[in-house]
Design a protein around this motif. Structure first.
Motif, PDB file in Angstrom:
ATOM      1  N   GLU A 203       0.834  -1.203   0.000  1.00 53.51           N
ATOM      2  CA  GLU A 203       0.000   0.000   0.000  1.00 53.51           C
ATOM      3  C   GLU A 203       0.868   1.252   0.000  1.00 53.51           C
ATOM      4  O   GLU A 203       0.573   2.231  -0.687  1.00 53.51           O
ATOM      5  CB  GLU A 203      -0.903  -0.014   1.240  1.00 53.51           C
ATOM      6  CG  GLU A 203      -1.991   1.048   1.240  1.00 53.51           C
ATOM      7  CD  GLU A 203      -3.074   0.779   0.215  1.00 53.51           C
ATOM      8  OE1 GLU A 203      -3.592   1.767  -0.337  1.00 53.51           O
ATOM      9  OE2 GLU A 203      -3.394  -0.395  -0.048  1.00 53.51           O
ATOM     10  N   ARG A 204       1.955   1.208   0.761  1.00 50.77           N
ATOM     11  CA  ARG A 204       2.843   2.375   0.796  1.00 50.77           C
ATOM     12  C   ARG A 204       3.545   2.561  -0.543  1.00 50.77           C
ATOM     13  O   ARG A 204       3.723   3.688  -1.009  1.00 50.77           O
ATOM     14  CB  ARG A 204       3.861   2.218   1.934  1.00 50.77           C
ATOM     15  CG  ARG A 204       3.260   2.368   3.308  1.00 50.77           C
ATOM     16  CD  ARG A 204       4.322   2.625   4.356  1.00 50.77           C
ATOM     17  NE  ARG A 204       5.094   1.455   4.684  1.00 50.77           N
ATOM     18  CZ  ARG A 204       4.719   0.532   5.569  1.00 50.77           C
ATOM     19  NH1 ARG A 204       3.555   0.658   6.180  1.00 50.77           N
ATOM     20  NH2 ARG A 204       5.487  -0.490   5.844  1.00 50.77           N
ATOM     21  N   ARG A 255       9.167   2.601   3.975  1.00 49.88           N
ATOM     22  CA  ARG A 255       8.475   3.645   4.726  1.00 49.88           C
ATOM     23  C   ARG A 255       8.624   5.013   4.067  1.00 49.88           C
ATOM     24  O   ARG A 255       7.771   5.871   4.215  1.00 49.88           O
ATOM     25  CB  ARG A 255       9.002   3.695   6.163  1.00 49.88           C
ATOM     26  CG  ARG A 255       8.586   2.478   6.980  1.00 49.88           C
ATOM     27  CD  ARG A 255       9.151   2.523   8.373  1.00 49.88           C
ATOM     28  NE  ARG A 255       8.719   1.361   9.136  1.00 49.88           N
ATOM     29  CZ  ARG A 255       9.163   1.060  10.345  1.00 49.88           C
ATOM     30  NH1 ARG A 255      10.042   1.834  10.922  1.00 49.88           N
ATOM     31  NH2 ARG A 255       8.733  -0.013  10.978  1.00 49.88           N
ATOM     32  N   PHE A 256       9.732   5.209   3.381  1.00 46.67           N
ATOM     33  CA  PHE A 256       9.983   6.517   2.779  1.00 46.67           C
ATOM     34  C   PHE A 256      10.162   6.396   1.274  1.00 46.67           C
ATOM     35  O   PHE A 256      10.479   5.326   0.755  1.00 46.67           O
ATOM     36  CB  PHE A 256      11.242   7.149   3.380  1.00 46.67           C
ATOM     37  CG  PHE A 256      11.306   7.060   4.859  1.00 46.67           C
ATOM     38  CD1 PHE A 256      10.333   7.643   5.631  1.00 46.67           C
ATOM     39  CD2 PHE A 256      12.329   6.366   5.476  1.00 46.67           C
ATOM     40  CE1 PHE A 256      10.374   7.558   6.996  1.00 46.67           C
ATOM     41  CE2 PHE A 256      12.381   6.269   6.853  1.00 46.67           C
ATOM     42  CZ  PHE A 256      11.395   6.867   7.620  1.00 46.67           C
ATOM     43  N   LYS A 257       9.986   7.522   0.613  1.00 50.20           N
ATOM     44  CA  LYS A 257      10.184   7.562  -0.832  1.00 50.20           C
ATOM     45  C   LYS A 257      11.607   7.170  -1.189  1.00 50.20           C
ATOM     46  O   LYS A 257      11.846   6.521  -2.214  1.00 50.20           O
ATOM     47  CB  LYS A 257       9.857   8.971  -1.336  1.00 50.20           C
ATOM     48  CG  LYS A 257       9.947   9.122  -2.838  1.00 50.20           C
ATOM     49  CD  LYS A 257       9.311  10.419  -3.288  1.00 50.20           C
ATOM     50  CE  LYS A 257       9.956  11.616  -2.664  1.00 50.20           C
ATOM     51  NZ  LYS A 257       9.366  12.890  -3.134  1.00 50.20           N
ATOM     52  N   SER A 258      12.563   7.540  -0.315  1.00 50.34           N
ATOM     53  CA  SER A 258      13.971   7.224  -0.599  1.00 50.34           C
ATOM     54  C   SER A 258      14.221   5.710  -0.572  1.00 50.34           C
ATOM     55  O   SER A 258      15.074   5.204  -1.293  1.00 50.34           O
ATOM     56  CB  SER A 258      14.882   7.915   0.412  1.00 50.34           C
ATOM     57  OG  SER A 258      14.571   7.506   1.731  1.00 50.34           O
ATOM     58  N   ASP A 259      13.476   4.972   0.291  1.00 49.73           N
ATOM     59  CA  ASP A 259      13.606   3.508   0.321  1.00 49.73           C
ATOM     60  C   ASP A 259      13.235   2.916  -1.034  1.00 49.73           C
ATOM     61  O   ASP A 259      13.936   2.060  -1.578  1.00 49.73           O
ATOM     62  CB  ASP A 259      12.697   2.899   1.400  1.00 49.73           C
ATOM     63  CG  ASP A 259      13.113   3.305   2.799  1.00 49.73           C
ATOM     64  OD1 ASP A 259      14.288   3.681   2.968  1.00 49.73           O
ATOM     65  OD2 ASP A 259      12.270   3.245   3.705  1.00 49.73           O
ATOM     66  N   PHE A 260      12.121   3.390  -1.560  1.00 51.18           N
ATOM     67  CA  PHE A 260      11.653   2.876  -2.839  1.00 51.18           C
ATOM     68  C   PHE A 260      12.563   3.335  -3.969  1.00 51.18           C
ATOM     69  O   PHE A 260      12.821   2.598  -4.910  1.00 51.18           O
ATOM     70  CB  PHE A 260      10.213   3.320  -3.082  1.00 51.18           C
ATOM     71  CG  PHE A 260       9.589   2.706  -4.311  1.00 51.18           C
ATOM     72  CD1 PHE A 260       9.613   1.335  -4.519  1.00 51.18           C
ATOM     73  CD2 PHE A 260       8.974   3.500  -5.278  1.00 51.18           C
ATOM     74  CE1 PHE A 260       9.052   0.768  -5.651  1.00 51.18           C
ATOM     75  CE2 PHE A 260       8.403   2.945  -6.406  1.00 51.18           C
ATOM     76  CZ  PHE A 260       8.439   1.570  -6.591  1.00 51.18           C
ATOM     77  N   GLN A 261      13.063   4.582  -3.855  1.00 53.09           N
ATOM     78  CA  GLN A 261      13.988   5.089  -4.865  1.00 53.09           C
ATOM     79  C   GLN A 261      15.243   4.218  -4.925  1.00 53.09           C
ATOM     80  O   GLN A 261      15.726   3.864  -6.007  1.00 53.09           O
ATOM     81  CB  GLN A 261      14.387   6.533  -4.541  1.00 53.09           C
ATOM     82  CG  GLN A 261      15.385   7.144  -5.517  1.00 53.09           C
ATOM     83  CD  GLN A 261      14.783   7.422  -6.874  1.00 53.09           C
ATOM     84  OE1 GLN A 261      13.850   8.198  -6.989  1.00 53.09           O
ATOM     85  NE2 GLN A 261      15.297   6.776  -7.909  1.00 53.09           N
ATOM     86  N   GLY A 262      15.759   3.828  -3.756  1.00 52.37           N
ATOM     87  CA  GLY A 262      16.932   2.964  -3.713  1.00 52.37           C
ATOM     88  C   GLY A 262      16.664   1.599  -4.327  1.00 52.37           C
ATOM     89  O   GLY A 262      17.519   1.048  -5.039  1.00 52.37           O
ATOM     90  N   TYR A 263      15.464   1.085  -4.078  1.00 46.95           N
ATOM     91  CA  TYR A 263      15.074  -0.203  -4.657  1.00 46.95           C
ATOM     92  C   TYR A 263      15.008  -0.105  -6.179  1.00 46.95           C
ATOM     93  O   TYR A 263      15.515  -0.964  -6.898  1.00 46.95           O
ATOM     94  CB  TYR A 263      13.716  -0.620  -4.090  1.00 46.95           C
ATOM     95  CG  TYR A 263      13.097  -1.824  -4.753  1.00 46.95           C
ATOM     96  CD1 TYR A 263      13.547  -3.115  -4.472  1.00 46.95           C
ATOM     97  CD2 TYR A 263      12.043  -1.682  -5.662  1.00 46.95           C
ATOM     98  CE1 TYR A 263      12.973  -4.231  -5.080  1.00 46.95           C
ATOM     99  CE2 TYR A 263      11.469  -2.783  -6.273  1.00 46.95           C
ATOM    100  CZ  TYR A 263      11.935  -4.049  -5.977  1.00 46.95           C
ATOM    101  OH  TYR A 263      11.361  -5.146  -6.582  1.00 46.95           O
ATOM    102  N   PRO A 384      -3.632   6.992   3.821  1.00 44.82           N
ATOM    103  CA  PRO A 384      -3.598   7.044   5.288  1.00 44.82           C
ATOM    104  C   PRO A 384      -2.517   6.171   5.907  1.00 44.82           C
ATOM    105  O   PRO A 384      -1.874   6.576   6.871  1.00 44.82           O
ATOM    106  CB  PRO A 384      -4.999   6.551   5.675  1.00 44.82           C
ATOM    107  CG  PRO A 384      -5.464   5.730   4.513  1.00 44.82           C
ATOM    108  CD  PRO A 384      -4.882   6.397   3.307  1.00 44.82           C
ATOM    109  N   VAL A 385      -2.283   4.970   5.366  1.00 51.67           N
ATOM    110  CA  VAL A 385      -1.288   4.069   5.953  1.00 51.67           C
ATOM    111  C   VAL A 385       0.123   4.648   5.788  1.00 51.67           C
ATOM    112  O   VAL A 385       0.948   4.571   6.700  1.00 51.67           O
ATOM    113  CB  VAL A 385      -1.364   2.664   5.317  1.00 51.67           C
ATOM    114  CG1 VAL A 385      -0.294   1.748   5.898  1.00 51.67           C
ATOM    115  CG2 VAL A 385      -2.744   2.046   5.549  1.00 51.67           C
ATOM    116  N   ALA A 386       0.386   5.239   4.620  1.00 45.62           N
ATOM    117  CA  ALA A 386       1.693   5.869   4.396  1.00 45.62           C
ATOM    118  C   ALA A 386       1.896   7.027   5.374  1.00 45.62           C
ATOM    119  O   ALA A 386       2.994   7.213   5.911  1.00 45.62           O
ATOM    120  CB  ALA A 386       1.795   6.356   2.955  1.00 45.62           C
TER     121      ALA A 386
END
Length: 490
Positions: A203-204, A255-263, A384-386
C-alpha cells in the motif's frame, strides 16, 4: 457448564455497564457510561457510534450477536456485559431520546436523536446467572484469539477482500487481484502471498508517485487498474515487486520515498515499464534523423559566442539542464522540493503548526528533512497508511535526536518507555514546560497513540485508519519536533 438462558428484555430493563474495559476513566452511572462510550480511545468513537446508530436504523440489530447480560440486585436491572455500543445507540433513540445531560456533553448526539427507530424495544439477550460467567465469555470474545478459543479477527488480506466486495476496493487489492486471477502467476508466488504483514508495505509503495513512472500502471477513482505494457510484462513486473516485498529484507518496509527510490535504482530494466523505453528510443531516433537532415544546410540563426546558433543548440542545452533539474526533483534526487502545503488548508496533511522555512529543517539532518517534506505533502485521505508510517518514523527519529543530544538511552523496541523518558528529561531541563509535558504524557499513557500507530501500520484490527485520532495525536507529537527546530535555530 456455566448457567445461562435466553430472555427477551425491554430496553429500559437493560443497563449500560459503567464498569467497561473500554473506558479511559471510571464512571458511576448509566448516563455517564453512555457519554464515555463516545470517548473511548480506539478508533473514531464519535463517528463510529453515529454510523452504528444509522446502521441499526437501516438493517436492525445483528441477529448473530445477542447482548450478554446479568441481573444486578443492587441496580435492579440487567447489566450489559457485551453489546454496550448497540444498547447505547438504542437507548439514545428510545429511552433517552433528547436527553439534555447527554446533549450538553456531546452536542453531536443530536444526529442520533433525529433518527426514527421503528423497531421493537424488546431485545433477545443471553442472560447469565453469575456476573463472573458473563465476564468469562466476554474475555473469550474480545481478548484477541485467546489461543484459538475467542473470535479470530480477519487478517489484512481478508479485510481488503471484504472491503472490495462491498465496493471499497484499494489499489493494493487491485494488484493482488491481478496476480491471483492471472493464470501465469507462479504457484510459488501465490503461496508466498498467503502470508500476512506485507499488504501494508504494498500500500505504501503504490502511494509513491514514482510507482507510476516505474511500472506505468494507473488506477481510476474506483481503484481499477489499467496499464499500457503487455499483460505479460505487467505480470513480470508486479510478480517481482510483490515477491521482493514479501521475501527480500533489503526492501525494508518502504516507509519513505527514498527507500523505494533505492530499490528502483537497483532494479534491472527488465522489471520496469518497457513502453517508456520504446518512446524514448523513438525520440532519440527522431532527433538523430533531424540532425542528419539539417547537416550541410545553412541556418538562418546567428551564432553566439560559443558557436551555437541562437534559439537552437544553446537553448536546447539550457532546456536539457532545466529538465534534468526537474527530473531530479520529481524522483527525489538532490534537494527536496519546497513543501506544497495545499493539503494543510483543508486538513489533508499532517503539518507542523508553523510554516517553517526549508533552511530551518537543517537541524533534522537529511533523513529528518526528507520525512518532514514528504509527510507535509502527503494527502492522508488518499494514503492514510503511508501517513501513519511516516508519522511513527518521524516520532521515533525525533526521540532519537533528543535522547542522543540530551544524554538519554534510545531503544526502538521500547518506544513508549523511550518516549516517556524523553518527555521527562526535556521537562527536567526546562526545554518543555509543565503544560507541554502533561499533553505529551497523556498522548501515550492515556490515549495510547503509539499503540494506535502500530495497529494501523500492521492492520491488526477491524478499524481502518481514523483521521480524527491521527490528526489529534499528531498535533501533540509535533510539539517534540517543533521544540527541536526552535532550540536549534541558528
Amino acid at each position: 457448564m456455566r448457567n445461562y438462558s435466553y430472555k427477551t428484555l425491554d430496553i429500559t430493563e437493560l443497563y449500560v455497564n459503567p464498569d467497561n474495559y473500554r473506558y479511559v476513566e471510571e464512571v458511576q452511572d448509566e448516563i455517564s457510561a453512555i457519554i464515555a462510550m463516545f470517548k473511548v480511545n480506539v478508533g473514531d468513537a464519535k463517528k463510529e457510534m453515529i454510523n452504528l446508530a444509522n446502521d441499526i436504523i437501516t438493517d436492525g440489530l445483528n441477529p448473530f450477536e445477542m447482548p450478554i447480560v446479568c441481573f444486578d440486585d443492587e441496580i435492579g436491572k440487567y447489566v450489559v456485559y457485551d453489546g454496550n455500543r448497540r444498547i447505547t445507540c438504542l437507548k439514545l433513540m428510545t429511552q433517552y431520546k433528547g436527553n439534555a445531560d447527554v446533549l450538553e456533553e456531546l452536542p453531536y448526539v443530536a444526529e442520533i436523536y433525529k433518527l426514527q427507530y421503528d423497531g421493537d424495544n424488546s431485545i433477545q439477550c443471553v442472560v447469565y446467572e453469575e456476573a463472573d460467567d458473563a465476564i468469562h465469555f466476554l474475555n473469550k470474545i474480545h481478548n484477541d484469539v485467546n489461543n484459538g478459543i475467542g473470535r479470530k479477527q480477519w487478517d489484512s488480506q481478508a479485510k481488503m477482500k471484504a472491503n472490495a466486495a462491498y465496493g471499497n476496493k484499494t489499489k493494493s487489492y487491485a494488484i493482488v487481484e491481478f496476480l491471483k486471477t492471472n493464470q501465469n502467476t507462479s504457484t510459488e508466488l501465490l503461496d508466498k502471498m498467503k502470508t500476512n504483514r506485507w499488504i501494508s508495505k504494498l500500500e505504501r509503495v503504490v502511494s509513491f508517485s514514482l510507482f507510476k513512472d516505474v511500472y506505468n500502471i494507473h488506477f481510476d477513482n474506483n481503484s481499477n487498474m489499467s496499464y499500457l505494457d503487455t499483460e505479460e510484462q505487467v505480470l513480470k513486473m508486479l510478480s517481482k515487486l510483490v515477491d521482493d516485498i514479501i521475501m527480500n529484507t533489503a526492501t525494508g518496509n518502504f516507509r519513505f520515498k527514498s527507500d523505494f527510490q533505492g530499490y528502483v535504482d537497483n532494479l534491472p530494466n527488465e522489471y520496469k515499464t518497457q513502453l517508456k523505453k520504446k518512446e524514448d528510443n523513438k525520440t532519440e531516433n527522431g532527433s538523430s534523423n533531424t540532425n542528419k537532415d539539417s547537416e550541410g544546410k545553412p541556418s538562418n540563426g546567428a551564432k553566439n559566442s560559443n558557436g551555437a546558433e541562437n534559439g537552437t543548440s544553446g537553448g536546447e542545452d539550457d532546456a536539457a539542464k532545466n529538465n534534468q533539474k526537474k527530473e531530479d526533483n520529481d524522483t527525489g534526487v538532490g534537494k527536496p522540493k519546497n513543501i506544497p502545503r495545499k493539503h494543510a488548508q483543508i486538513n489533508e496533511a499532517l503539518v507542523l503548526c508553523k510554516n517553517y522555512d526549508y533552511s530551518e529543517y537543517e537541524c533534522l539532518n537529511e533523513k529528518g528533512k526528507e520525512m518532514m517534506v514528504e509527510l507535509e505533502s502527503l494527502n492522508i485521505k488518499d494514503y492514510p497508511v503511508a501517513a501513519v508510517a511516516l508519522c511513527r518514523c518521524l516520532l521515533e527519529y525525533t526521540l532519537k535526536l533528543w535522547l542522543t543530544e540530551q544524554g538519554g538511552d534510545f531503544n526502538s523496541g521500547k518506544l513508549p518507555s523511550c518516549y516517556n523518558g524523553c518527555v521527562n528529561l526535556l521537562r527536567s531541563k526546562d526545554i518543555i514546560d509543565s503544560k507541554e509535558q502533561s499533553i505529551l504524557n497523556t498522548l501515550v499513557n492515556k490515549e495510547n497513540f503509539i499503540t494506535l500507530l502500530n495497529t494501523w501500520m500492521h492492520a491488526d484490527t477491524d478499524a481502518c485508519v481514523s483521521e480524527t485520532p491521527l490528526i489529534s495525536g499528531w498535533k501533540n507529537v509535533r510539539i517534540l519536533i517543533e521544540k527541536y527546530i526552535e532550540t536549534h535555530k541558528k
